[in-house]
Design a protein around this motif. Structure first.
Motif, mmCIF file in Angstrom:
data_model
loop_
_atom_site.group_PDB
_atom_site.id
_atom_site.type_symbol
_atom_site.label_atom_id
_atom_site.label_comp_id
_atom_site.label_asym_id
_atom_site.label_seq_id
_atom_site.Cartn_x
_atom_site.Cartn_y
_atom_site.Cartn_z
ATOM 1 N N UNK A 179 0.796 -1.231 0.000
ATOM 2 C CA UNK A 179 0.000 0.000 0.000
ATOM 3 C C UNK A 179 0.828 1.281 0.000
ATOM 4 N N UNK A 180 2.143 1.142 -0.153
ATOM 5 C CA UNK A 180 2.967 2.360 -0.253
ATOM 6 C C UNK A 180 3.181 2.691 -1.735
ATOM 7 N N UNK A 181 3.637 3.920 -1.979
ATOM 8 C CA UNK A 181 4.043 4.297 -3.345
ATOM 9 C C UNK A 181 5.535 4.605 -3.313
ATOM 10 N N UNK A 182 6.182 4.356 -4.421
ATOM 11 C CA UNK A 182 7.599 4.724 -4.515
ATOM 12 C C UNK A 182 7.919 5.085 -5.960
ATOM 13 N N UNK A 183 8.374 6.315 -6.148
ATOM 14 C CA UNK A 183 8.726 6.794 -7.495
ATOM 15 C C UNK A 183 7.534 6.561 -8.421
ATOM 16 N N UNK A 186 3.114 2.292 -7.955
ATOM 17 C CA UNK A 186 1.966 2.621 -7.103
ATOM 18 C C UNK A 186 1.709 1.622 -5.988
ATOM 19 N N UNK A 187 2.269 0.409 -6.110
ATOM 20 C CA UNK A 187 2.024 -0.612 -5.090
ATOM 21 C C UNK A 187 3.354 -1.210 -4.649
ATOM 22 N N UNK A 188 3.762 -0.805 -3.447
ATOM 23 C CA UNK A 188 5.100 -1.135 -2.961
ATOM 24 C C UNK A 188 5.030 -1.525 -1.487
ATOM 25 N N UNK A 189 5.901 -2.440 -1.086
ATOM 26 C CA UNK A 189 6.039 -2.783 0.334
ATOM 27 C C UNK A 189 7.529 -2.734 0.684
ATOM 28 N N UNK A 190 7.870 -2.022 1.751
ATOM 29 C CA UNK A 190 9.276 -1.958 2.173
ATOM 30 C C UNK A 190 9.628 -3.208 2.970
ATOM 31 N N UNK A 191 10.665 -3.896 2.533
ATOM 32 C CA UNK A 191 11.055 -5.157 3.177
ATOM 33 C C UNK A 191 12.044 -4.930 4.318
ATOM 34 N N UNK A 193 13.676 -2.006 7.361
ATOM 35 C CA UNK A 193 13.391 -0.780 8.120
ATOM 36 C C UNK A 193 14.051 0.419 7.439
ATOM 37 N N UNK A 194 15.221 0.163 6.824
ATOM 38 C CA UNK A 194 15.954 1.240 6.145
ATOM 39 C C UNK A 194 15.278 1.662 4.836
ATOM 40 N N UNK A 195 14.218 0.939 4.441
ATOM 41 C CA UNK A 195 13.460 1.253 3.213
ATOM 42 C C UNK A 195 14.325 1.210 1.956
ATOM 43 N N UNK A 196 15.337 0.329 1.988
ATOM 44 C CA UNK A 196 16.217 0.221 0.828
ATOM 45 C C UNK A 196 16.002 -1.071 0.040
ATOM 46 N N UNK A 197 15.076 -1.899 0.513
ATOM 47 C CA UNK A 197 14.728 -3.123 -0.203
ATOM 48 C C UNK A 197 13.206 -3.150 -0.343
ATOM 49 N N UNK A 198 12.734 -3.197 -1.587
ATOM 50 C CA UNK A 198 11.308 -3.007 -1.830
ATOM 51 C C UNK A 198 10.717 -4.148 -2.649
ATOM 52 N N UNK A 199 9.510 -4.538 -2.266
ATOM 53 C CA UNK A 199 8.714 -5.447 -3.079
ATOM 54 C C UNK A 199 7.764 -4.561 -3.883
ATOM 55 N N UNK A 200 7.835 -4.660 -5.191
ATOM 56 C CA UNK A 200 7.121 -3.734 -6.069
ATOM 57 C C UNK A 200 6.214 -4.506 -7.011
ATOM 58 N N UNK A 201 4.944 -4.146 -7.050
ATOM 59 C CA UNK A 201 4.053 -4.845 -7.979
ATOM 60 C C UNK A 201 4.373 -4.432 -9.420
ATOM 61 N N UNK A 202 4.663 -5.437 -10.251
ATOM 62 C CA UNK A 202 4.960 -5.218 -11.677
ATOM 63 C C UNK A 202 4.109 -6.216 -12.466
ATOM 64 N N UNK A 203 2.810 -5.962 -12.583
ATOM 65 C CA UNK A 203 1.882 -6.972 -13.111
ATOM 66 C C UNK A 203 1.969 -7.159 -14.625
ATOM 67 N N UNK A 204 1.331 -8.216 -15.098
ATOM 68 C CA UNK A 204 1.289 -8.520 -16.529
ATOM 69 C C UNK A 204 1.562 -9.998 -16.763
#
Ligand SMILES: [Zn+2]
Length: 286
Positions: A179-183, A186-191, A193-204
């Motif tokens: 439910x976060x946004x990054x750059x 639109x759909x991102x989760x920080x993996x 605490x430092x917010x430097x590793x992200x799970x990002x939805x890239x559908x298709x």
């Protein structure tokens, strides 16, 4: 067949080791890898295609992050070549998976033995992160019965082309909301605490397929999983034959390119043999 690659980058000046390991090799129909049609017509095309691609890697990314070791996807296992491996998944899946794909996986190429070779005990792993639920991304789960396993909640609730009969019986992933946004994403989760590793939805490829982004000081490492087979496809707007939604795939390519134009990014698709050299040399998409 595909050598392991280890590079060291830094995050806020702290060293971070990254290992790219291939859990064997896969080959698909040439028109499965790259289609000139979309949807149902693309499927007919690759099923009728008699040519297979060269062997391709099945990459797993291991990140020795200051907050713990993260394993991105788990790769394939050697049992995939047993006759009858797909029988429990029904007649269609058995026919499809034994006629459209070829696998070559040795026992010592599985993710467990490769972690041993890297001297990374499984207890040291903070989490396994799955980009999606396809066979060649989850078949190494057997090594992680006591490790937290992270999956996009929406991918879990609406999978596409997964074979749940092959899941380990204990498999109950930790489901996360993106439910976060990054750059541009639109759909991102920080993996971390430092917010430097992200799970990002890239559908298709699937409805809620994800990529994993590591923001290192030198560049971003973008583990793109199955958004494409090679980074060339993103540049040239070529598409695989088995995407669940063509428009979503196109949007994902656009976003990845927009992001990579602003942020130096090394793109690592799961089955791109050249990704290993690009990681070694930190060669960006643009
Ligand atoms: Zn896939």
């Amino acid at each position: 067949m595909f050598d392991r690659q280890t590079v060291q980058v830094t995050i806020s000046g702290k060293p971070v080791k990254i290992h790219l390991v291939s859990t064997g090799a896969v080959s698909v129909k040439t028109k499965f890898r790259e289609a000139s049609k979309t949807g149902f017509l693309a499927m007919v095309d690759f099923i009728l295609d008699r040519k297979f691609t060269e062997w391709m890697p099945i990459w797993v990314l291991i990140i020795e992050h200051p907050e713990g070791v993260f394993v991105i996807d788990t790769g394939e296992n050697a049992d995939v070549n047993n006759p009858g491996y797909f029988k429990s998944s029904g007649i269609f899946a058995n026919w499809f998976d034994t006629t459209q794909f070829k696998f070559k996986v040795d026992r010592d190429e599985e993710i467990g033995p490769q972690l041993d070779q890297l001297n990374i005990p499984v207890e040291k792993i903070k989490a396994v992160v799955l980009t999606h639920l396809h066979l060649d991304h989850i078949d190494g789960l057997k090594y992680f019965a006591s490790t937290p396993i992270i999956v996009n909640k929406e991918e879990w609730e609406r999978p596409f082309g997964d074979l749940p009969k092959l899941y380990p019986s204990w498999f109950k992933p930790t489901l996360v909301d993106l439910h976060e946004r990054y750059d541009v994403f639109e759909h991102v989760h920080y993996l971390t605490l430092a917010k430097d590793l992200l799970l990002i939805e890239t559908p298709g490829h699937t409805y809620h397929h994800c990529s994993v982004l590591l923001k290192a000081d030198q560049c971003s490492i973008f583990f793109a999983a199955d958004i494409c087979y090679t980074q060339y496809q993103v540049i040239e707007e070529k598409y695989a034959g088995a995407n669940v939604n063509h428009k979503m795939s196109k949007d994902t390519y656009d976003k990845v390119k927009q992001f990579a134009k602003k942020n130096k990014s090394v793109i690592i698709p799961s089955h791109d043999a050249d990704a290993s050299t690009r990681l070694k040399e930190l060669q960006p998409l643009f």
